[in-house]
Write an enzyme that holds these catalytic residues in place. Sequence first.
Site, PDB file in Angstrom:
ATOM      1  N   LYS A  54      13.357  -2.820  -8.271  1.00  0.00           N
ATOM      2  CA  LYS A  54      13.989  -1.474  -6.774  1.00  0.00           C
ATOM      3  C   LYS A  54      14.313  -2.741  -5.658  1.00  0.00           C
ATOM      4  O   LYS A  54      15.527  -2.881  -5.259  1.00  0.00           O
ATOM      5  CB  LYS A  54      12.959  -0.930  -6.587  1.00  0.00           C
ATOM      6  CG  LYS A  54      12.081  -0.454  -5.238  1.00  0.00           C
ATOM      7  CD  LYS A  54      13.523   0.872  -5.669  1.00  0.00           C
ATOM      8  CE  LYS A  54      13.609   1.228  -3.689  1.00  0.00           C
ATOM      9  NZ  LYS A  54      12.702   1.126  -2.754  1.00  0.00           N
ATOM     10  N   SER A  99       9.369   5.114  -3.526  1.00  0.00           N
ATOM     11  CA  SER A  99       9.182   4.430  -2.065  1.00  0.00           C
ATOM     12  C   SER A  99       8.152   5.020  -0.921  1.00  0.00           C
ATOM     13  O   SER A  99       8.465   5.956  -1.605  1.00  0.00           O
ATOM     14  CB  SER A  99      10.896   3.753  -1.550  1.00  0.00           C
ATOM     15  OG  SER A  99      10.337   3.469   0.247  1.00  0.00           O
ATOM     16  N   ARG A 135       8.083   4.704   1.382  1.00  0.00           N
ATOM     17  CA  ARG A 135       8.703   5.197   2.834  1.00  0.00           C
ATOM     18  C   ARG A 135       9.941   7.229   2.313  1.00  0.00           C
ATOM     19  O   ARG A 135       9.732   7.086   3.168  1.00  0.00           O
ATOM     20  CB  ARG A 135      10.055   4.179   3.676  1.00  0.00           C
ATOM     21  CG  ARG A 135       9.971   2.876   4.098  1.00  0.00           C
ATOM     22  CD  ARG A 135      10.765   2.306   4.146  1.00  0.00           C
ATOM     23  NE  ARG A 135      10.588   1.252   5.759  1.00  0.00           N
ATOM     24  CZ  ARG A 135       9.936  -0.187   4.790  1.00  0.00           C
ATOM     25  NH1 ARG A 135      11.065  -0.453   3.621  1.00  0.00           N
ATOM     26  NH2 ARG A 135       9.226  -1.104   6.133  1.00  0.00           N
ATOM     27  N   LEU A 175       0.915   3.352  -2.642  1.00  0.00           N
ATOM     28  CA  LEU A 175       0.848   2.952  -3.823  1.00  0.00           C
ATOM     29  C   LEU A 175       1.538   4.667  -4.221  1.00  0.00           C
ATOM     30  O   LEU A 175       0.773   6.038  -3.966  1.00  0.00           O
ATOM     31  CB  LEU A 175      -0.160   2.878  -4.464  1.00  0.00           C
ATOM     32  CG  LEU A 175      -0.525   1.397  -3.977  1.00  0.00           C
ATOM     33  CD1 LEU A 175      -1.943   1.156  -4.044  1.00  0.00           C
ATOM     34  CD2 LEU A 175       0.112   0.245  -3.908  1.00  0.00           C
ATOM     35  N   HIS A 176       2.507   4.531  -5.063  1.00  0.00           N
ATOM     36  CA  HIS A 176       2.879   4.966  -5.902  1.00  0.00           C
ATOM     37  C   HIS A 176       3.128   5.012  -7.458  1.00  0.00           C
ATOM     38  O   HIS A 176       3.041   4.113  -7.704  1.00  0.00           O
ATOM     39  CB  HIS A 176       4.617   5.709  -5.547  1.00  0.00           C
ATOM     40  CG  HIS A 176       5.347   4.425  -4.881  1.00  0.00           C
ATOM     41  ND1 HIS A 176       5.834   3.708  -6.179  1.00  0.00           N
ATOM     42  CD2 HIS A 176       5.425   4.088  -3.757  1.00  0.00           C
ATOM     43  CE1 HIS A 176       6.211   3.067  -5.501  1.00  0.00           C
ATOM     44  NE2 HIS A 176       6.725   3.567  -3.913  1.00  0.00           N
ATOM     45  N   HIS A 229       4.554   0.924  -7.729  1.00  0.00           N
ATOM     46  CA  HIS A 229       3.414   0.340  -7.981  1.00  0.00           C
ATOM     47  C   HIS A 229       2.013   0.284  -9.315  1.00  0.00           C
ATOM     48  O   HIS A 229       1.886  -1.111  -9.391  1.00  0.00           O
ATOM     49  CB  HIS A 229       2.486   0.744  -6.962  1.00  0.00           C
ATOM     50  CG  HIS A 229       3.154   0.902  -5.712  1.00  0.00           C
ATOM     51  ND1 HIS A 229       3.593   1.776  -4.566  1.00  0.00           N
ATOM     52  CD2 HIS A 229       3.767  -0.941  -4.644  1.00  0.00           C
ATOM     53  CE1 HIS A 229       3.878   1.181  -3.601  1.00  0.00           C
ATOM     54  NE2 HIS A 229       4.037   0.284  -3.941  1.00  0.00           N
ATOM     55  N   GLY A 269       1.109  -1.220  -0.140  1.00  0.00           N
ATOM     56  CA  GLY A 269      -0.231   0.340   0.095  1.00  0.00           C
ATOM     57  C   GLY A 269       1.118   1.677   0.512  1.00  0.00           C
ATOM     58  O   GLY A 269       1.989   1.595  -0.275  1.00  0.00           O
ATOM     59  N   GLN A 294      14.631  -9.174  -3.341  1.00  0.00           N
ATOM     60  CA  GLN A 294      13.435  -9.434  -2.974  1.00  0.00           C
ATOM     61  C   GLN A 294      13.330 -10.406  -3.889  1.00  0.00           C
ATOM     62  O   GLN A 294      12.572 -11.104  -3.929  1.00  0.00           O
ATOM     63  CB  GLN A 294      12.487  -8.460  -2.189  1.00  0.00           C
ATOM     64  CG  GLN A 294      11.211  -9.110  -2.491  1.00  0.00           C
ATOM     65  CD  GLN A 294       9.922  -7.961  -1.832  1.00  0.00           C
ATOM     66  OE1 GLN A 294      10.358  -7.809  -0.377  1.00  0.00           O
ATOM     67  NE2 GLN A 294       9.849  -7.344  -2.834  1.00  0.00           N
ATOM     68  N   GLN A 334       7.267  -8.885   8.094  1.00  0.00           N
ATOM     69  CA  GLN A 334       8.860  -8.785   7.138  1.00  0.00           C
ATOM     70  C   GLN A 334       9.319  -7.648   7.966  1.00  0.00           C
ATOM     71  O   GLN A 334      10.350  -7.063   7.732  1.00  0.00           O
ATOM     72  CB  GLN A 334       8.318  -9.054   5.801  1.00  0.00           C
ATOM     73  CG  GLN A 334       7.245  -7.866   5.615  1.00  0.00           C
ATOM     74  CD  GLN A 334       7.296  -7.917   3.911  1.00  0.00           C
ATOM     75  OE1 GLN A 334       6.888  -8.661   3.363  1.00  0.00           O
ATOM     76  NE2 GLN A 334       8.054  -6.919   3.354  1.00  0.00           N
TER      77      GLN A 334
HETATM   78  P1  AMP Z   1       5.565  -2.111  -1.749  1.00  0.00           P
HETATM   79  O1  AMP Z   1       4.605  -2.150  -1.485  1.00  0.00           O
HETATM   80  O2  AMP Z   1       7.313  -1.577  -1.254  1.00  0.00           O
HETATM   81  O3  AMP Z   1       6.230  -3.573  -1.015  1.00  0.00           O
HETATM   82  O4  AMP Z   1       6.036  -2.382  -2.679  1.00  0.00           O
HETATM   83  C1  AMP Z   1       5.310  -3.475  -3.851  1.00  0.00           C
HETATM   84  C2  AMP Z   1       6.216  -3.937  -4.935  1.00  0.00           C
HETATM   85  O5  AMP Z   1       6.177  -2.371  -5.949  1.00  0.00           O
HETATM   86  C3  AMP Z   1       7.775  -4.543  -5.056  1.00  0.00           C
HETATM   87  O6  AMP Z   1       7.338  -5.639  -5.871  1.00  0.00           O
HETATM   88  C4  AMP Z   1       8.695  -3.929  -5.328  1.00  0.00           C
HETATM   89  O7  AMP Z   1       9.614  -4.101  -5.517  1.00  0.00           O
HETATM   90  C5  AMP Z   1       7.552  -2.461  -6.179  1.00  0.00           C
HETATM   91  N1  AMP Z   1       8.262  -1.018  -6.594  1.00  0.00           N
HETATM   92  C6  AMP Z   1       8.369  -0.083  -5.082  1.00  0.00           C
HETATM   93  N2  AMP Z   1       8.838   0.925  -5.321  1.00  0.00           N
HETATM   94  C7  AMP Z   1       9.138   0.296  -6.897  1.00  0.00           C
HETATM   95  C8  AMP Z   1       9.993   1.405  -7.651  1.00  0.00           C
HETATM   96  N3  AMP Z   1      10.091   3.131  -7.633  1.00  0.00           N
HETATM   97  N4  AMP Z   1       9.801   0.988  -9.040  1.00  0.00           N
HETATM   98  C9  AMP Z   1       9.486   0.142  -8.762  1.00  0.00           C
HETATM   99  N5  AMP Z   1       8.919  -1.282  -8.540  1.00  0.00           N
HETATM  100  C10 AMP Z   1       8.542  -0.509  -7.832  1.00  0.00           C
END
Ligand code: AMP
Length: 284
Positions: free
Chosen positions: A140, A176, A178, A24-25, A28, A22, A144, A52
């Site tokens: 990114k 991100s 974060r 989201l950007h 995502h 979530g 993982q 995690q």
């Molecule tokens: P997260 O919500 O951070 O767990 O990320 C969910 C998915 O989105 C994971 O597969 C991440 O690698 C991908 N993701 C997060 N940030 C980026 C980004 N800047 N570019 C590409 N994929 C991303």
Amino acid sequence: MKEYARGARTEGRVIGLVPTMGALHEGHTALVRRARQECSCVIASVFVNPKQFGPKEDYQKYPRDLEKDAKTLGDAGVDVLFAPEAADVYPDGFRTYVHVEGISERLEGRSRPGHFRGVSTVVLKLFEIVQPHFAYFGRKDAQQVRIISEMAHDLNLDAEIVVCPVIREADGLALSSRNTYLSAEERMAATVLHQALVAARDELSRGVRDAMQLQTAMRRILEAEPLANVDYAEIVSADKFEPVVRVARSSYAVLAVHIAKTRLIDNLLIEPASPGSDDFVFQL
Ligand code: AMP
């Protein structure tokens, strides 16, 4: 969720899963768009996975806005949003975990003990619930997605893992969830991760293959930023994420850096221009 996904499969639809936490950007939604192109049924999950996060990490304060995420996913053309509660994913008595040995202990795994065990476990659960034909992950989080690919291979999972490019801000900072923790000053400082990877890429373009020399180039940039505190800055093999002495095969330059209290990661993919070639191409 299981019933819906099973129904979609029976109807002959191609199911794509986009797992997220979530907040989201564009990173995502890029995964969703890719899934939309390749699948007739796109399912996105939003689940801040407690397993995690380490005990001193940001599970409690991780940004959550399910209403906004639901709208974002709807606009991006997702068919179903799966947003389970932690108590449903991990009911009392939950005791079964997946652990991909070796690679899970290095880099992110060394700094965040148990992190990848939590990731592998929740992703396997999502795969069992949704039974996707394709699952979409961002480069990114390169380590993982490598671990998830290993798990899928070792456990004979049907899901094909699709790795998507890193989406960045105009100044290079990888998107991100974060990043929302960063103050204006920290946000400016955070561009050093990208700058360090650019420095490594420039060295590589000049023909440098020595890992120590590449690391030094990255550290020089990172250490010049007062708000940055380097966790690791290394050159590793793309398959096992083990340190390499010289770049000779597919590798990553990987970074984890604290900007004040916020821990950020990024990477540069280093690949032979064609199979077996000594020429390399670099992807930020
Ligand atoms: P997260 O919500 O951070 O767990 O990320 C969910 C998915 O989105 C994971 O597969 C991440 O690698 C991908 N993701 C997060 N940030 C980026 C980004 N800047 N570019 C590409 N994929 C991303």
